[in-house]
Design an enzyme around this catalytic site. Structure first.
Site: not given
Length: 164
Positions: A82, A130, A133, A153
């Site tokens: 991330c 994510c 976060c 995607c």
């Protein structure tokens, strides 16, 4: 005749309201990951931490232009993290060329992403973030390769690649 409220509008608004109730956006608690760091940052803290483009994608749930990410062609072994909090999300051996113009994966690292239903294009889609976060990554579809049949995607600007 140019009417603001046509028959179609009177049918579409209640239909969409009913669909939104049925497919109520809800967070799937798919992670048992416990972070020692607090990722509940303010808008200004995120803007300091991220580029304007990454902020738009990760924090405002935007989308980058297709075929604009260098990560779309990334073929080395490694891990995709991330871009907001550096949590590992995808392994490179789960990446495939979907032809869509965005980095695509057929599976995520267990517990790294959470999903919710998104109605931004009226048709419900599954959006994923994510799990640490909450940064928006992209959408997952059921048209990927086996064994999962999934296509995660992902926005390239929402990722950071760490080669082996």
């Amino acid at each position: 005749m140019n009417q603001i409220f046509s028959r179609r509008t009177f049918i579409l608004i209640p239909t969409m309201s009913i669909l939104k109730i049925i497919f109520k956006p809800m967070q799937v608690l798919a992670s048992t990951f416990v972070s020692k760091e607090d990722w509940n940052l303010s808008k200004d803290e995120w803007k300091t931490r991220l580029s304007p483009e990454s902020y738009y994608i990760l924090r405002e749930e935007g989308t980058e232009r297709a075929f604009s990410s260098e990560l779309n062609n990334e073929k080395r072994k490694g891990v995709f993290h991330c871009a907001g909090c550096d949590l590992p999300l995808f392994l490179s051996d789960k990446k495939f060329d979907s032809g869509t113009g965005w980095p695509s994966f057929w599976d995520s690292i267990q517990g790294s992403v959470e999903t919710k239903v998104d109605f931004k294009l009226i048709v419900p889609r599954t959006e994923y973030h994510c799990s640490r976060c909450g940064g928006h990554q992209g959408h997952v579809f059921n048209d990927g390769p086996l064994p999962t049949g999934k296509r995660y995607c992902n926005n390239g600007l929402a990722l950071r690649f760490v080669p082996e």
